[in-house]
Design a protein around this motif. Structure first.
Motif, PDB file in Angstrom:
ATOM      1  N   ARG A   1      24.935 101.626  69.503  1.00  0.00           N
ATOM      2  CA  ARG A   1      25.382 102.870  69.606  1.00  0.00           C
ATOM      3  C   ARG A   1      25.658 103.651  70.835  1.00  0.00           C
ATOM      4  O   ARG A   1      26.792 104.060  70.928  1.00  0.00           O
ATOM      5  CB  ARG A   1      24.164 103.901  68.848  1.00  0.00           C
TER       6      ARG A   1
ATOM      7  N   ASP B   1      27.629 108.660  63.400  1.00  0.00           N
ATOM      8  CA  ASP B   1      25.918 108.605  62.743  1.00  0.00           C
ATOM      9  C   ASP B   1      25.948 108.769  61.326  1.00  0.00           C
ATOM     10  O   ASP B   1      25.140 109.578  60.770  1.00  0.00           O
ATOM     11  CB  ASP B   1      25.223 109.608  63.707  1.00  0.00           C
TER      12      ASP B   1
ATOM     13  N   THR C   1      31.195  96.078  66.060  1.00  0.00           N
ATOM     14  CA  THR C   1      30.367  95.299  64.754  1.00  0.00           C
ATOM     15  C   THR C   1      30.545  96.146  63.538  1.00  0.00           C
ATOM     16  O   THR C   1      30.863  97.280  63.494  1.00  0.00           O
ATOM     17  CB  THR C   1      28.795  95.451  65.272  1.00  0.00           C
ATOM     18  N   GLN C   2      30.289  95.113  62.353  1.00  0.00           N
ATOM     19  CA  GLN C   2      30.547  95.981  61.022  1.00  0.00           C
ATOM     20  C   GLN C   2      29.522  96.975  60.940  1.00  0.00           C
ATOM     21  O   GLN C   2      28.428  97.030  61.425  1.00  0.00           O
ATOM     22  CB  GLN C   2      30.336  94.619  60.037  1.00  0.00           C
ATOM     23  N   ARG C   3      30.008  97.993  60.008  1.00  0.00           N
ATOM     24  CA  ARG C   3      29.168  98.855  59.708  1.00  0.00           C
ATOM     25  C   ARG C   3      29.524  99.607  58.358  1.00  0.00           C
ATOM     26  O   ARG C   3      30.690  99.410  58.135  1.00  0.00           O
ATOM     27  CB  ARG C   3      29.177 100.042  60.865  1.00  0.00           C
ATOM     28  N   ASN C   4      28.585 100.404  57.822  1.00  0.00           N
ATOM     29  CA  ASN C   4      29.153 101.106  56.461  1.00  0.00           C
ATOM     30  C   ASN C   4      30.066 102.386  56.767  1.00  0.00           C
ATOM     31  O   ASN C   4      29.802 102.937  57.836  1.00  0.00           O
ATOM     32  CB  ASN C   4      27.793 101.423  55.776  1.00  0.00           C
TER      33      ASN C   4
ATOM     34  N   TYR D   1      35.650 101.500  70.220  1.00  0.00           N
ATOM     35  CA  TYR D   1      35.369 102.338  69.124  1.00  0.00           C
ATOM     36  C   TYR D   1      36.203 103.346  68.618  1.00  0.00           C
ATOM     37  O   TYR D   1      36.542 103.383  67.428  1.00  0.00           O
ATOM     38  CB  TYR D   1      33.829 103.042  69.561  1.00  0.00           C
TER      39      TYR D   1
ATOM     40  N   GLN E   1      24.859 107.511  58.941  1.00  0.00           N
ATOM     41  CA  GLN E   1      23.584 107.035  58.065  1.00  0.00           C
ATOM     42  C   GLN E   1      22.513 108.290  58.210  1.00  0.00           C
ATOM     43  O   GLN E   1      21.543 108.517  57.258  1.00  0.00           O
ATOM     44  CB  GLN E   1      22.841 105.872  58.505  1.00  0.00           C
TER      45      GLN E   1
ATOM     46  N   TRP F   1      28.995 105.071  60.117  1.00  0.00           N
ATOM     47  CA  TRP F   1      27.638 104.764  60.571  1.00  0.00           C
ATOM     48  C   TRP F   1      27.744 104.141  62.173  1.00  0.00           C
ATOM     49  O   TRP F   1      28.866 103.659  62.519  1.00  0.00           O
ATOM     50  CB  TRP F   1      27.232 103.268  59.707  1.00  0.00           C
ATOM     51  N   ASN F   2      26.581 104.386  62.736  1.00  0.00           N
ATOM     52  CA  ASN F   2      26.696 104.025  63.962  1.00  0.00           C
ATOM     53  C   ASN F   2      26.200 102.305  64.015  1.00  0.00           C
ATOM     54  O   ASN F   2      25.614 101.889  63.023  1.00  0.00           O
ATOM     55  CB  ASN F   2      25.647 104.600  65.066  1.00  0.00           C
ATOM     56  N   GLY F   3      26.344 101.639  65.108  1.00  0.00           N
ATOM     57  CA  GLY F   3      26.082 100.269  65.029  1.00  0.00           C
ATOM     58  C   GLY F   3      24.653  99.750  65.528  1.00  0.00           C
ATOM     59  O   GLY F   3      24.562  98.601  65.944  1.00  0.00           O
TER      60      GLY F   3
ATOM     61  N   ASN G   1      29.828  97.538  55.255  1.00  0.00           N
ATOM     62  CA  ASN G   1      30.157  96.554  56.114  1.00  0.00           C
ATOM     63  C   ASN G   1      31.601  96.444  56.439  1.00  0.00           C
ATOM     64  O   ASN G   1      32.266  95.347  56.614  1.00  0.00           O
ATOM     65  CB  ASN G   1      29.492  95.125  55.639  1.00  0.00           C
TER      66      ASN G   1
END
Length: 309
Positions: free
Chosen positions: A113, A67, A42-45, A155, A69, A107-109, A35
């Protein structure tokens, strides 16, 4: 001012929890920043892959891949496919054919995305009526293609001004463009192209697999491919200091790409890119999937990071 900026990144670093709760890999080690908090997206891994022999006593190149994930563990993905980046990179490193490198999987959102990945300046070059029409575009399931306004400039700011400084502090990596690369597939291919054009002082190479030149899911009366071509004519980086890789298959969604990629190829030649700094590959029968990208990932990786013979 430098001390203030440095203190900011130390604070950000300490606020990130480096987690072992990450996908399983068969080679190397994966660390996760869960996160990631950003001012721009936006937050993402963020998943960081380190090779088996990773050591702080030497420095590594960095490959950023979108991408995130979908990169490492097929058991965790929505379609049970993955790029298997750890296996591909470990094999190439073992063969001593590429530079020492770590991989940063972004990771995408999810719902964001398409708006995160769609190159913003080409979109904004379109007329207002064209933009409005594109915002009404639908997917085959009837859902909107766009879930908000195109925001890929933000981004890229997230990657360049927030994520990269953190990676540069946390890991033993080179910081210059000669050792910094970016890659992705489909829309991820588009944003990789856009990244090296917008930030030629940051990225020295881009791998754009199955680049989604239509932008939406129809080519009829679609102004987007021409907008991308016009953008490239004016914004491609210096071929003396940058490498760019494109490819496409001929099946499923990739079947749309060949005539559009051929137009891009003409521009690449006009801008004096040659076999030393540019490659476009066609994969007969290849579909638009992680399985297909996994099978040929070694080709763009070797092209970008290959050791001089």
């Amino acid at each position: 001012m430098k001390n203030i900026i440095f203190s900011y990144w130390i604070l950000l670093l300490s606020s990130c929890i480096f987690s072992q709760n990450a996908p399983k890999v068969t080679a190397g080690k994966l660390e996760r920043i869960p996160n990631f908090q950003s001012k721009f997206v936006t937050q993402r891994n963020i998943d960081i892959w380190l090779p088996d022999n990773y050591s702080t006593s030497k420095k590594y190149s960095v490959l950023y891949i979108h991408d995130g994930q979908m990169l490492f563990d097929a058991t965790t993905t929505w379609n049970k496919q993955a790029w298997e980046v750890d296996e591909v990179m470990a094999k190439l490193l073992k063969e001593n054919t590429i530079q020492e490198v770590i991989v940063v999987g972004i990771w995408n959102g999810g719902t964001t995305r398409h708006t995160d990945y769609f190159p913003q300046k080409p979109f904004e070059s379109l007329t207002k009526s064209q933009q409005d029409s594109l915002y009404q575009a639908k997917r085959s399931n009837g859902q909107n293609v766009f879930n908000g306004k195109v925001a890929s400039d933000n981004y890229l700011k997230f990657i360049v001004t927030e994520l990269k400084p953190l990676i540069d502090i946390k890991y033993a990596v080179y910081k210059d463009k000669k050792h910094t690369f970016i890659a992705g597939s489909s829309m991820g291919g588009l944003i990789s192209m856009y990244a090296i054009c917008e930030y030629p002082k940051v990225f020295g190479g881009a791998a754009c697999l199955s680049t989604h030149w239509p932008g939406i899911f129809s080519v009829e009366n679609n102004p987007i491919p021409d907008a991308f071509c016009q953008y490239l004519k004016h914004h491609l980086p210096n071929p003396k200091h940058h490498k760019i890789y494109f490819d496409y298959g001929t099946s499923t969604l990739d079947a749309m790409y060949e005539p559009l990629q051929k137009k891009v190829n003409v521009i690449m030649k006009e801008k004096e890119f040659d076999e030393h700094n540019w490659s476009t590959q066609k994969f007969e029968g290849a579909e638009h999937s992680e399985k297909a990208w996994q099978s040929r990932l070694h080709i763009p990786i070797t092209f970008l990071l290959g050791k001089a013979k």
